[in-house]
Design a protein around this motif. Structure first.
Motif, short mmCIF file in Angstrom:
data_model
loop_
_atom_site.label_atom_id
_atom_site.label_comp_id
_atom_site.label_asym_id
_atom_site.label_seq_id
_atom_site.Cartn_x
_atom_site.Cartn_y
_atom_site.Cartn_z
N GLY A 185 50.10 -3.01 24.63
CA GLY A 185 50.33 -3.22 25.55
C GLY A 185 49.60 -4.43 27.14
N ASN A 186 48.05 -4.22 26.28
CA ASN A 186 47.16 -5.47 26.81
C ASN A 186 47.76 -6.74 25.85
OD1 ASN A 186 45.59 -6.60 28.43
ND2 ASN A 186 43.77 -5.68 27.60
N VAL A 187 47.84 -7.53 27.39
CA VAL A 187 48.77 -8.94 27.14
C VAL A 187 46.92 -10.10 26.64
CG1 VAL A 187 50.73 -9.00 26.83
CG2 VAL A 187 49.74 -9.72 29.19
N GLN A 188 46.11 -9.59 27.52
CA GLN A 188 44.83 -10.66 27.60
C GLN A 188 44.16 -10.77 26.36
OE1 GLN A 188 43.60 -12.37 30.15
NE2 GLN A 188 45.91 -10.99 31.55
N PRO A 189 44.25 -12.14 25.46
CA PRO A 189 43.66 -12.39 24.54
C PRO A 189 42.31 -12.71 24.17
CG PRO A 189 43.60 -14.26 26.28
CD PRO A 189 44.81 -12.85 26.75
N SER A 190 41.84 -11.84 23.17
CA SER A 190 40.73 -11.12 22.77
C SER A 190 39.93 -12.82 22.71
CB SER A 190 40.97 -10.45 21.34
OG SER A 190 41.36 -11.02 20.35
N ARG A 191 38.47 -12.30 22.12
CA ARG A 191 37.58 -13.43 21.79
C ARG A 191 38.74 -13.63 19.95
NH1 ARG A 191 31.94 -11.50 23.60
NH2 ARG A 191 31.72 -11.80 25.49
N ALA A 192 38.95 -12.76 19.60
CA ALA A 192 39.87 -12.99 18.49
C ALA A 192 40.13 -14.29 18.55
CB ALA A 192 39.46 -11.89 17.90
N ASP A 193 41.66 -13.59 19.22
CA ASP A 193 42.51 -14.30 19.84
C ASP A 193 42.46 -16.11 19.81
OD1 ASP A 193 43.97 -12.43 19.10
OD2 ASP A 193 44.47 -11.28 21.68
N GLN A 194 41.73 -16.65 20.66
CA GLN A 194 41.54 -17.08 21.62
C GLN A 194 40.64 -17.85 19.98
OE1 GLN A 194 37.84 -16.18 24.17
NE2 GLN A 194 39.83 -15.85 25.82
N HIS A 214 49.97 -20.22 22.95
CA HIS A 214 49.87 -19.13 21.67
C HIS A 214 49.60 -17.60 23.15
CE1 HIS A 214 46.76 -16.62 18.80
NE2 HIS A 214 48.36 -15.89 19.51
N VAL A 215 51.63 -17.84 22.82
CA VAL A 215 52.44 -15.91 23.38
C VAL A 215 51.28 -14.84 22.87
CG1 VAL A 215 54.36 -15.53 24.39
CG2 VAL A 215 53.71 -17.97 24.08
N ILE A 216 51.56 -14.63 23.98
CA ILE A 216 51.00 -12.90 23.83
C ILE A 216 51.95 -11.66 23.97
CG2 ILE A 216 49.44 -11.08 23.02
CD1 ILE A 216 47.65 -13.24 23.79
N VAL A 217 52.43 -11.13 24.02
CA VAL A 217 53.69 -10.15 24.07
C VAL A 217 53.02 -8.81 23.77
CG1 VAL A 217 55.42 -11.82 23.90
CG2 VAL A 217 55.20 -10.42 21.92
N ALA A 218 53.42 -7.79 24.62
CA ALA A 218 53.85 -6.76 24.98
C ALA A 218 55.39 -6.02 25.63
CB ALA A 218 52.36 -6.07 25.26
N PRO A 219 55.13 -4.46 25.69
CA PRO A 219 56.86 -4.24 26.37
C PRO A 219 56.62 -4.94 27.26
CG PRO A 219 56.02 -2.23 24.27
CD PRO A 219 54.81 -3.58 24.42
N GLY A 220 57.80 -5.44 27.97
CA GLY A 220 57.93 -5.85 29.66
C GLY A 220 56.56 -6.81 30.20
N ARG A 221 55.91 -7.35 28.89
CA ARG A 221 55.34 -8.62 29.42
C ARG A 221 54.81 -10.05 29.06
NH1 ARG A 221 50.21 -4.64 31.67
NH2 ARG A 221 52.15 -3.95 32.40
N ALA A 222 54.13 -10.93 29.19
CA ALA A 222 53.85 -11.75 28.07
C ALA A 222 53.18 -12.64 28.80
CB ALA A 222 55.79 -12.47 27.75
N LEU A 223 52.28 -13.19 27.94
CA LEU A 223 51.19 -13.90 28.56
C LEU A 223 50.97 -15.67 27.47
CD1 LEU A 223 47.25 -13.98 30.05
CD2 LEU A 223 47.46 -14.37 27.74
N SER A 224 51.12 -16.67 28.69
CA SER A 224 51.13 -18.01 27.47
C SER A 224 50.06 -18.46 27.90
CB SER A 224 52.02 -18.94 28.77
OG SER A 224 51.03 -19.87 28.16
N MET A 225 49.15 -18.59 26.52
CA MET A 225 47.81 -19.30 25.98
C MET A 225 47.44 -20.47 26.92
SD MET A 225 45.88 -17.13 22.83
CE MET A 225 43.97 -17.93 23.80
N ALA A 226 48.32 -20.97 26.98
CA ALA A 226 48.49 -22.24 27.89
C ALA A 226 48.64 -22.12 29.04
CB ALA A 226 50.37 -23.20 27.42
N GLU A 227 49.29 -21.55 29.93
CA GLU A 227 49.60 -21.45 31.11
C GLU A 227 48.14 -21.13 31.65
OE1 GLU A 227 54.75 -20.55 31.51
OE2 GLU A 227 52.81 -18.91 32.34
N GLU A 228 47.76 -20.52 30.19
CA GLU A 228 46.25 -19.77 31.31
C GLU A 228 45.17 -20.68 31.25
OE1 GLU A 228 46.16 -16.21 32.61
OE2 GLU A 228 47.89 -16.65 33.51
#
Length: 231
Positions: A185-194, A214-228
């Motif tokens: 449920g946590n969409v924050q990228p890990s060091r491994a993701d990065q 690189h988009v990370i998704v979980a129920p009810g949320r999503a994070l765009s690494m490009a936007e971050e």
């Protein structure tokens, strides 16, 4: 209690019957349960079709979760043991998935950045295990294909850049969007993701394929690494 007693559709008030309600007021007036009940058509002894539809949604996490089911998953639901009913439901769900893919293919993927995140969230967010997928795009950023390439615990070691490059060349892709889900449920990228993102970006650059996000998704949320700022 009365609210726990299944009621056959024919015994419901006219305005509460899904078929009649749809014809009178349109499909948008129906709840997810009512729409699914129309597809299922019948319940079973001691359980109305509305109760069966509600059980399906509760078990798989709503409509989005249902889109990720297969025939074996549906066997777990009492009342869907027959192959005919399971096949009909899987066919409808597959049509929904293909409709979403067609919509993505008919417009530039980044004409509406939110649409990309919504699309990936719908397809991946409710998986019980991690899935790594790639959207392959043409020079106009239109979707060529989406492929799920790896499953399990995703690390730089378990996602192979060579395979991603091979598939990008196969599709003659000009760009890609990487995506994976976090069942936690946590969409924050890990060091491994990065680290994985940078490794894939470097590998794809060798064949002139851009990594747009690189988009990370979980129920009810999503994070765009490009936007971050992580691409």
């Amino acid at each position: 209690m009365l609210e726990n007693t299944p009621v056959p559709l024919k015994n419901l008030p006219l305005e509460a019957r899904p078929r009649e309600k749809l014809l009178a007021r349109g499909a948008g007036a129906l709840s997810d349960v009512e729409l699914l009940a129309l597809l299922l058509r019948t319940g079973l002894a001691g359980k109305s079709v509305l109760h069966l539809a509600q059980e399906l949604l509760d078990t798989f996490g709503g409509i989005a979760g249902l889109l990720n089911t297969n025939a074996d998953d549906l066997k777990r639901i009492k009342g869907l043991g027959g192959p005919a009913k399971r096949a009909e439901l899987i066919a409808v769900l597959e049509l929904a998935r293909r409709a979403l893919t067609q919509q993505m293919a008919e417009q530039p993927a980044f004409e509406s950045p939110g649409a990309v995140k919504d699309y990936l969230q719908l397809l991946l967010a409710n998986r019980a295990h991690e899935v790594f997928a790639v959207l392959f795009l043409n020079a106009q950023n239109r979707l060529i294909a989406l492929e799920e390439l790896f499953r399990g615990t995703l690390t730089q070691a378990s996602v192979y850049p060579r395979e991603v490059v091979v598939r990008a060349l196969h599709h003659h892709a000009a760009a890609v969007v990487l995506a994976h889900n976090h069942p936690s449920g946590n969409v924050q990228p890990s060091r491994a993701d990065q680290a994985l993102t940078q490794s894939l970006k470097a590998a794809l650059a060798l064949v002139d394929v851009r990594v747009l996000d690189h988009v990370i998704v979980a129920p009810g949320r999503a994070l765009s690494m490009a936007e971050e700022g992580g691409i």
